[in-house]
Design a protein around this motif. Structure first.
Motif, PDB file in Angstrom:
ATOM      1  N   MET A 227      65.167  23.152   3.601  1.00 61.24           N
ATOM      2  CA  MET A 227      65.182  21.999   2.727  1.00 61.24           C
ATOM      3  C   MET A 227      65.268  22.442   1.267  1.00 61.24           C
ATOM      4  SD  MET A 227      62.705  18.863   3.674  1.00 61.24           S
ATOM      5  CE  MET A 227      61.716  19.528   4.980  1.00 61.24           C
ATOM      6  N   GLU A 228      65.970  21.678   0.500  1.00 62.54           N
ATOM      7  CA  GLU A 228      66.149  21.959  -0.921  1.00 62.54           C
ATOM      8  C   GLU A 228      65.028  21.306  -1.718  1.00 62.54           C
ATOM      9  OE1 GLU A 228      69.367  20.881  -4.404  1.00 62.54           O
ATOM     10  OE2 GLU A 228      69.915  20.652  -2.307  1.00 62.54           O
ATOM     11  N   GLU A 229      64.542  22.001  -2.736  1.00 65.12           N
ATOM     12  CA  GLU A 229      63.541  21.432  -3.631  1.00 65.12           C
ATOM     13  C   GLU A 229      64.241  20.790  -4.818  1.00 65.12           C
ATOM     14  OE1 GLU A 229      60.835  24.525  -4.782  1.00 65.12           O
ATOM     15  OE2 GLU A 229      59.719  24.361  -2.908  1.00 65.12           O
ATOM     16  N   ILE A 230      63.848  19.583  -5.164  1.00 69.19           N
ATOM     17  CA  ILE A 230      64.384  18.887  -6.330  1.00 69.19           C
ATOM     18  C   ILE A 230      63.270  18.869  -7.359  1.00 69.19           C
ATOM     19  CG2 ILE A 230      65.328  16.723  -7.201  1.00 69.19           C
ATOM     20  CD1 ILE A 230      66.338  16.237  -4.277  1.00 69.19           C
ATOM     21  N   ARG A 231      63.517  19.536  -8.500  1.00 70.15           N
ATOM     22  CA  ARG A 231      62.511  19.687  -9.539  1.00 70.15           C
ATOM     23  C   ARG A 231      62.969  19.029 -10.828  1.00 70.15           C
ATOM     24  NH1 ARG A 231      58.320  23.122  -8.633  1.00 70.15           N
ATOM     25  NH2 ARG A 231      58.415  24.219  -6.647  1.00 70.15           N
ATOM     26  N   CYS A 232      61.992  18.658 -11.649  1.00 70.10           N
ATOM     27  CA  CYS A 232      62.280  18.068 -12.954  1.00 70.10           C
ATOM     28  C   CYS A 232      63.008  19.090 -13.815  1.00 70.10           C
ATOM     29  CB  CYS A 232      60.961  17.639 -13.623  1.00 70.10           C
ATOM     30  SG  CYS A 232      61.191  16.992 -15.295  1.00 70.10           S
ATOM     31  N   GLY A 233      64.047  18.656 -14.485  1.00 68.64           N
ATOM     32  CA  GLY A 233      64.816  19.544 -15.344  1.00 68.64           C
ATOM     33  C   GLY A 233      64.081  19.916 -16.620  1.00 68.64           C
ATOM     34  N   SER A 234      63.033  19.182 -16.944  1.00 66.46           N
ATOM     35  CA  SER A 234      62.293  19.442 -18.170  1.00 66.46           C
ATOM     36  C   SER A 234      61.038  20.276 -17.925  1.00 66.46           C
ATOM     37  CB  SER A 234      61.921  18.111 -18.829  1.00 66.46           C
ATOM     38  OG  SER A 234      61.331  18.315 -20.087  1.00 66.46           O
ATOM     39  N   CYS A 235      60.156  19.819 -17.032  1.00 65.20           N
ATOM     40  CA  CYS A 235      58.874  20.503 -16.827  1.00 65.20           C
ATOM     41  C   CYS A 235      58.801  21.278 -15.512  1.00 65.20           C
ATOM     42  CB  CYS A 235      57.718  19.509 -16.918  1.00 65.20           C
ATOM     43  SG  CYS A 235      57.607  18.363 -15.523  1.00 65.20           S
ATOM     44  N   ARG A 236      59.832  21.184 -14.686  1.00 61.46           N
ATOM     45  CA  ARG A 236      59.952  21.899 -13.405  1.00 61.46           C
ATOM     46  C   ARG A 236      58.986  21.417 -12.319  1.00 61.46           C
ATOM     47  NH1 ARG A 236      64.446  23.184 -12.761  1.00 61.46           N
ATOM     48  NH2 ARG A 236      63.883  24.666 -11.174  1.00 61.46           N
ATOM     49  N   ARG A 237      58.376  20.260 -12.485  1.00 56.78           N
ATOM     50  CA  ARG A 237      57.498  19.706 -11.453  1.00 56.78           C
ATOM     51  C   ARG A 237      58.318  19.371 -10.211  1.00 56.78           C
ATOM     52  NH1 ARG A 237      53.021  14.896 -11.540  1.00 56.78           N
ATOM     53  NH2 ARG A 237      52.834  14.762  -9.288  1.00 56.78           N
ATOM     54  N   LEU A 238      57.777  19.654  -9.039  1.00 56.80           N
ATOM     55  CA  LEU A 238      58.446  19.320  -7.782  1.00 56.80           C
ATOM     56  C   LEU A 238      58.461  17.805  -7.622  1.00 56.80           C
ATOM     57  CD1 LEU A 238      59.700  20.274  -5.088  1.00 56.80           C
ATOM     58  CD2 LEU A 238      57.381  20.271  -4.154  1.00 56.80           C
ATOM     59  N   LEU A 239      59.661  17.232  -7.510  1.00 55.84           N
ATOM     60  CA  LEU A 239      59.811  15.785  -7.368  1.00 55.84           C
ATOM     61  C   LEU A 239      60.086  15.370  -5.931  1.00 55.84           C
ATOM     62  CD1 LEU A 239      62.013  15.117 -10.513  1.00 55.84           C
ATOM     63  CD2 LEU A 239      59.525  14.855 -10.299  1.00 55.84           C
ATOM     64  N   ALA A 240      60.795  16.213  -5.190  1.00 50.47           N
ATOM     65  CA  ALA A 240      61.159  15.863  -3.816  1.00 50.47           C
ATOM     66  C   ALA A 240      61.627  17.107  -3.074  1.00 50.47           C
ATOM     67  CB  ALA A 240      62.264  14.821  -3.807  1.00 50.47           C
ATOM     68  N   ARG A 241      61.642  17.006  -1.748  1.00 51.69           N
ATOM     69  CA  ARG A 241      62.229  18.031  -0.881  1.00 51.69           C
ATOM     70  C   ARG A 241      63.216  17.331   0.025  1.00 51.69           C
ATOM     71  NH1 ARG A 241      56.715  20.471  -0.139  1.00 51.69           N
ATOM     72  NH2 ARG A 241      56.769  22.319  -1.451  1.00 51.69           N
ATOM     73  N   GLY A 242      64.370  17.935   0.199  1.00 48.38           N
ATOM     74  CA  GLY A 242      65.380  17.353   1.076  1.00 48.38           C
ATOM     75  C   GLY A 242      66.752  17.504   0.463  1.00 48.38           C
ATOM     76  N   THR A 243      67.670  16.635   0.875  1.00 45.97           N
ATOM     77  CA  THR A 243      69.021  16.645   0.334  1.00 45.97           C
ATOM     78  C   THR A 243      69.367  15.243  -0.153  1.00 45.97           C
ATOM     79  OG1 THR A 243      69.955  16.216   2.507  1.00 45.97           O
ATOM     80  CG2 THR A 243      69.807  18.511   1.842  1.00 45.97           C
ATOM     81  N   ALA A 244      70.229  15.187  -1.144  1.00 45.03           N
ATOM     82  CA  ALA A 244      70.637  13.893  -1.694  1.00 45.03           C
ATOM     83  C   ALA A 244      72.046  14.009  -2.231  1.00 45.03           C
ATOM     84  CB  ALA A 244      69.691  13.463  -2.809  1.00 45.03           C
ATOM     85  N   GLU A 245      72.851  12.986  -2.018  1.00 44.99           N
ATOM     86  CA  GLU A 245      74.185  12.949  -2.610  1.00 44.99           C
ATOM     87  C   GLU A 245      74.092  12.502  -4.062  1.00 44.99           C
ATOM     88  OE1 GLU A 245      77.306  11.001  -0.531  1.00 44.99           O
ATOM     89  OE2 GLU A 245      76.481  11.600   1.407  1.00 44.99           O
ATOM     90  N   MET A 246      73.240  11.502  -4.297  1.00 44.21           N
ATOM     91  CA  MET A 246      73.047  11.005  -5.650  1.00 44.21           C
ATOM     92  C   MET A 246      71.628  10.445  -5.733  1.00 44.21           C
ATOM     93  SD  MET A 246      75.578   8.702  -7.865  1.00 44.21           S
ATOM     94  CE  MET A 246      74.907   7.099  -8.147  1.00 44.21           C
ATOM     95  N   LEU A 247      70.872  10.879  -6.750  1.00 44.55           N
ATOM     96  CA  LEU A 247      69.482  10.482  -6.872  1.00 44.55           C
ATOM     97  C   LEU A 247      69.108  10.403  -8.342  1.00 44.55           C
ATOM     98  CD1 LEU A 247      66.622  10.137  -5.485  1.00 44.55           C
ATOM     99  CD2 LEU A 247      66.380  12.593  -5.789  1.00 44.55           C
ATOM    100  N   GLU A 248      68.423   9.340  -8.728  1.00 45.25           N
ATOM    101  CA  GLU A 248      67.839   9.222 -10.057  1.00 45.25           C
ATOM    102  C   GLU A 248      66.345   9.051  -9.843  1.00 45.25           C
ATOM    103  OE1 GLU A 248      69.610   6.152 -12.395  1.00 45.25           O
ATOM    104  OE2 GLU A 248      71.625   6.941 -12.127  1.00 45.25           O
ATOM    105  N   ILE A 249      65.549   9.922 -10.465  1.00 46.00           N
ATOM    106  CA  ILE A 249      64.113   9.879 -10.269  1.00 46.00           C
ATOM    107  C   ILE A 249      63.407  10.227 -11.575  1.00 46.00           C
ATOM    108  CG2 ILE A 249      64.021  12.257  -9.402  1.00 46.00           C
ATOM    109  CD1 ILE A 249      61.790  11.324  -7.496  1.00 46.00           C
TER     110      ILE A 249
END
Length: 58
Positions: free
Chosen positions: A1-23
């Motif tokens: 699974m891929e980790e999706i992290r904040c581009g600013s503070c690097r906090r883990l936001l989600a795990r999984g895959t996404a084609e398009m996601l805004e969080i």
């Protein structure tokens, strides 16, 4: 699974895959946009019969 992290503070936001996601990051409030850049190509289809694989078409 891929980790999706904040581009600013690097906090883990989600795990999984996404084609398009805004969080929105709950820590720093940054809106993060995740998009697939190069989706995986489709796998080639299997031949219809063994004869075509061997080159024999009767």
């Amino acid at each position: 699974m891929e980790e999706i992290r904040c581009g600013s503070c690097r906090r883990l936001l989600a795990r999984g895959t996404a084609e398009m996601l805004e969080i929105k990051c709950p820590r720093c409030g940054t809106m993060n946009h995740v998009r697939v850049m190069n989706p995986l190509p489709e796998r080639p289809r299997a031949p219809d019969s063994i004869e075509r694989v061997r080159g024999h078409c009767d």
